[in-house]
Design a protein around this motif. Structure first.
Motif, short mmCIF file in Angstrom:
data_model
loop_
_atom_site.label_atom_id
_atom_site.label_comp_id
_atom_site.label_asym_id
_atom_site.label_seq_id
_atom_site.Cartn_x
_atom_site.Cartn_y
_atom_site.Cartn_z
N LEU A 195 0.83 -1.20 0.00
CA LEU A 195 0.00 0.00 0.00
C LEU A 195 0.87 1.26 0.00
O LEU A 195 0.58 2.22 -0.72
CB LEU A 195 -0.92 -0.01 1.22
CG LEU A 195 -1.99 -1.11 1.25
CD1 LEU A 195 -2.70 -1.14 2.59
CD2 LEU A 195 -3.00 -0.90 0.13
N LEU A 240 2.22 1.87 -3.50
CA LEU A 240 1.19 2.39 -4.41
C LEU A 240 0.88 3.85 -4.10
O LEU A 240 0.75 4.67 -5.02
CB LEU A 240 -0.07 1.54 -4.32
CG LEU A 240 -1.21 2.03 -5.22
CD1 LEU A 240 -0.89 1.77 -6.68
CD2 LEU A 240 -2.52 1.36 -4.85
N GLN A 241 0.77 4.19 -2.82
CA GLN A 241 0.46 5.57 -2.45
C GLN A 241 1.55 6.54 -2.90
O GLN A 241 1.26 7.64 -3.39
CB GLN A 241 0.25 5.67 -0.93
CG GLN A 241 -1.02 4.98 -0.46
CD GLN A 241 -1.34 5.20 1.01
OE1 GLN A 241 -2.43 4.86 1.46
NE2 GLN A 241 -0.43 5.78 1.77
N MET A 289 -9.42 -7.31 -3.14
CA MET A 289 -9.20 -5.87 -2.95
C MET A 289 -9.88 -5.36 -1.69
O MET A 289 -9.47 -4.36 -1.10
CB MET A 289 -9.71 -5.09 -4.17
CG MET A 289 -8.92 -5.36 -5.45
SD MET A 289 -7.16 -4.90 -5.29
CE MET A 289 -6.44 -6.47 -4.82
N LEU A 302 -7.42 -6.23 1.02
CA LEU A 302 -6.25 -5.35 0.98
C LEU A 302 -6.60 -3.96 1.49
O LEU A 302 -5.82 -3.33 2.22
CB LEU A 302 -5.72 -5.27 -0.44
CG LEU A 302 -4.39 -4.54 -0.66
CD1 LEU A 302 -3.29 -5.17 0.17
CD2 LEU A 302 -4.02 -4.55 -2.13
N TYR A 303 -7.81 -3.48 1.14
CA TYR A 303 -8.22 -2.15 1.58
C TYR A 303 -9.71 -2.16 1.86
O TYR A 303 -10.51 -2.29 0.93
CB TYR A 303 -7.86 -1.09 0.53
CG TYR A 303 -7.63 0.25 1.17
CD1 TYR A 303 -6.37 0.59 1.65
CD2 TYR A 303 -8.68 1.15 1.36
CE1 TYR A 303 -6.15 1.81 2.29
CE2 TYR A 303 -8.47 2.36 2.00
CZ TYR A 303 -7.21 2.69 2.46
OH TYR A 303 -7.00 3.88 3.10
N ARG A 341 -9.24 1.92 -3.37
CA ARG A 341 -9.39 0.54 -3.85
C ARG A 341 -9.48 0.50 -5.38
O ARG A 341 -8.96 -0.42 -6.01
CB ARG A 341 -10.64 -0.09 -3.23
CG ARG A 341 -10.70 -1.59 -3.41
CD ARG A 341 -12.02 -2.15 -2.94
NE ARG A 341 -12.23 -1.95 -1.53
CZ ARG A 341 -13.28 -1.32 -1.01
NH1 ARG A 341 -14.20 -0.82 -1.81
NH2 ARG A 341 -13.42 -1.20 0.28
N TYR A 350 -7.94 2.43 -7.48
CA TYR A 350 -6.59 2.57 -8.04
C TYR A 350 -5.76 1.31 -7.79
O TYR A 350 -4.89 0.97 -8.61
CB TYR A 350 -5.92 3.80 -7.45
CG TYR A 350 -6.61 5.08 -7.84
CD1 TYR A 350 -6.46 5.62 -9.12
CD2 TYR A 350 -7.47 5.73 -6.95
CE1 TYR A 350 -7.12 6.79 -9.49
CE2 TYR A 350 -8.13 6.89 -7.32
CZ TYR A 350 -7.96 7.41 -8.59
OH TYR A 350 -8.62 8.55 -8.96
N LEU A 351 -6.01 0.63 -6.68
CA LEU A 351 -5.34 -0.64 -6.44
C LEU A 351 -5.68 -1.65 -7.53
O LEU A 351 -4.80 -2.34 -8.06
CB LEU A 351 -5.76 -1.20 -5.08
CG LEU A 351 -5.11 -0.59 -3.84
CD1 LEU A 351 -5.84 -1.05 -2.59
CD2 LEU A 351 -3.65 -0.95 -3.76
N HIS A 376 -3.98 -0.68 -10.75
CA HIS A 376 -2.54 -0.94 -10.66
C HIS A 376 -2.25 -2.43 -10.91
O HIS A 376 -1.32 -2.77 -11.65
CB HIS A 376 -2.04 -0.52 -9.28
CG HIS A 376 -0.62 -0.90 -9.00
ND1 HIS A 376 0.46 -0.18 -9.47
CD2 HIS A 376 -0.10 -1.95 -8.31
CE1 HIS A 376 1.58 -0.76 -9.08
NE2 HIS A 376 1.29 -1.83 -8.37
N ILE A 377 -3.04 -3.28 -10.30
CA ILE A 377 -2.81 -4.73 -10.44
C ILE A 377 -3.11 -5.19 -11.87
O ILE A 377 -2.38 -6.00 -12.44
CB ILE A 377 -3.66 -5.50 -9.42
CG1 ILE A 377 -3.16 -5.18 -8.01
CG2 ILE A 377 -3.60 -7.01 -9.67
CD1 ILE A 377 -4.09 -5.65 -6.91
#
Length: 583
Positions: free
Chosen positions: A364, A367-368, A398, A401-402, A541, A543-544, A547-548
């Protein structure tokens, strides 16, 4: 003739007797029984299935439906169902209908309508979905959604209906709805633009006076999305339900929520009758059932009796009727969470973040920093039990994760504020060791798991922020203020206490949530908005997932930019405490 006179006399006697009997009957007591069922903090747990972990689950509105069918056989129209907010966030079910299927009827409105809900309130997590979502949801609900202290900033009038009145068998029941006043401490203004949140105590005093004067109800109920214990957050009182009970006369029952702590008992007050306070907890594992017995008399003062209990919904079978009615929506959400978005080369666990730099939280952080171009990132494990298993990554992962729909802020903080922020975080997280045998984590025996000798953290783990972008140590032998030693920037550059840095931080924290910026870094709450440089348009979430999908395969690694010292004390203590916390 004598017989006729006797007959007339008999009739007169009987008429007089009947009149006297009728008068006596009119003077008798009349009893009316009302049953209130409250759900609160359902958090998207509509089905008996956890879409995040993709397995059957406890609680759910599907079980509540079975309970309501049973209770309506007993109470009929004298049963009232209230939902006390925080229904629009938590499970992918809610997320899907909040954002991805926003053009369809919202399943949360359809379900509450189907259950025969009579009244609702908004919770802070409902407001976190944004105006477009909760305004649309409110329009679809076939019952009033209350919020006396949610005020239109332009007109000064309530944004929602402040209270509702029901009449059942001649008994008048008034219900006042309130929400925690601390919304601006957590949520960016864009989500509640045009609104203000009055202090609950102030609003309750005003509206109870209006209700008593205008409505003169037999029963007054508080429906509050706010916890019980009076906890302060910034300049607001986050959990004010008992404060209202003790300072506003007239309530017979206060139904509350928000803090996820089941509660059902009479609360004593100094100046008036004691008040029943009830909180069913979260995820529809329990429902509050409150029986109000009203005894009325045409010439005497009436009486009231309140009986309350928390009912375990897991004692009830899942309603097949409910599941059939909402089967299509179940399938849509299931397809959504099962969509593959990439792969991961190892299993990562949120719990590892408690013991040092971890792959889970550092993913995290990375990514941030990438999204914002910031110098420093702050992040905490938002769940103590989340994991993403090696192999395919699905949408459901996801939500592990968040957990929440936070946006990502870029904010200005000085080096000293960054240090002070971390000082408070690690003070919540770690013990001050005085000998090698002490606990390194700030933990205590878990009273619920005494037989297992299990320990728990004294403070909320979602406030255990670490940082990335800087190299630092945490000296667990030192008190707050002396724990954190920032050695350098992650790239080896010098770190300056008087320099202003760009920091990546989620919107909950950036608005003051958890007090790390206010009480920790010492930034006045009214100054926080001016520190925000930018905000993402969508939740983190989103953007996560993007990104993946772009990376295709995740290879998370711990950044190892911080550690506990002295290591000869810390490492054995971490091994000991790991066994106690994770036993």
């Amino acid at each position: 003739m004598k017989q006729i006179k006797l007959l007339i006399l008999f009739v007169c006697v009987m008429l007089g007797h009947n009149q006297a009997f009728a008068q006596e009957t009119a003077n008798e007591w009349r009893e009316v029984v009302i049953n209130i069922v409250e759900t609160s903090d359902v958090h998207g747990n509509f089905y008996p299935y956890n879409f995040i972990e993709r397995k059957p689950w406890s609680g759910s509105l599907a079980r509540v439906h079975s309970f309501l069918k049973e209770q309506r056989e007993i109470y009929g129209n004298n049963l009232l169902l209230f939902d006390n907010g925080d229904i629009l966030q938590g499970q992918p079910t809610a997320y899907y209908y909040d954002y991805l299927a926003a053009d369809k009827p919202h399943v949360a409105a359809e379900m509450l309508n189907y259950l025969g809900c009579n009244l609702g309130t908004l919770g802070n997590h409902d407001l976190e979905t944004g105006h477009a979502v909760y305004d649309n949801w409110i329009k679809q609900c076939k019952f009033p959604v209350l919020g006396a202290n949610i005020v239109d900033a332009k007109t000064g009038e309530p944004y929602l209906k402040p209270y509702e009145v029901f009449e059942r068998d001649g008994v008048k029941i008034a219900v006042l709805g309130l929400i925690t006043e601390s919304i601006p401490c957590w949520l960016p203004e864009v989500l509640w633009s045009g609104l203000k949140f009055e202090p609950m105590l102030e609003s309750a005093k005003k509206w109870v006076n209006v209700i008593k004067t205008k409505e003169q109800p037999d029963v007054l109920i508080g429906l509050f999305h706010s916890g019980r214990d009076g906890q302060k957050l910034g300049n607001t009182i986050e959990n004010a339900s008992q404060l209202v009970a003790e300072n506003v006369r007239g309530f017979d029952v206060i139904l509350f929520g928000h803090d996820h702590s089941r509660f059902c008992q009479v609360v004593e007050t100094d100046e008036w009758d004691d008040i029943m306070m009830v909180n069913p907890g979260n995820n529809a594992n329990y429902a509050a059932s409150v029986k109000i017995i009203v005894r009325k008399h045409p010439t005497k003062n009436g009486t009231k009796e309140v009986q309350a209990k928390l009912v375990d919904m897991n004692r009830y079978a899942v309603s097949e009727e409910f599941m059939d009615r909402f089967g299509t929506q179940f399938d849509e959400v299931n397809d959504f969470v099962n969509r593959k978005i990439g792969t991961i080369d190892r299993t990562i666990y949120s719990r590892e973040a408690f013991f040092g730099s971890s792959e889970f939280v550092d993913l995290l952080h990375s990514l941030q920093l990438e999204l914002t171009g910031a110098d420093v990132s702050f992040c905490a494990p938002l769940s103590a039990t989340a994991k993403i298993a090696e192999g395919d990554i699905h949408v459901s992962d996801m939500f592990s994760l968040y957990r929440f729909e936070n946006m990502l802020y870029t904010m200005k903080l000085t080096g000293q504020e960054i240090k002070d922020y971390l000082e408070m975080s690690y003070d919540l997280w770690t013990n001050q060791m005085t000998s090698p045998g002490d606990h390194i984590l700030l933990i205590e025996p878990d009273p619920k798991k005494q037989n297992d000798e299990r320990y728990r953290f004294k403070n909320m783990t979602f406030n255990f922020d670490s940082a990335a972008g800087i190299k630092y140590t945490v000296d667990v032998t030192k008190p707050r203020g002396e724990k954190i030693n920032i050695i350098s920037m992650a790239n080896g550059g010098k770190f300056y206490l008087d320099k202003v840095y760009k920091c990546a931080i989620n919107s909950y924290r950036g608005n003051g949530g958890g007090d790390l910026l206010t009480k920790g870094a010492g930034i006045p709450s009214e100054e926080l908005a001016s520190r925000i440089i930018s905000s993402t348009e969508k939740d983190l979430r989103y953007y996560l997932m993007k990104h993946i999908e772009k990376a295709k395969t995740l290879k998370p690694r711990a950044l190892n930019q911080w550690k506990f010292v002295p290591e000869n004390w810390a490492e054995p203590a971490l091994d000991r405490d790991r066994k106690l916390v994770l036993r």
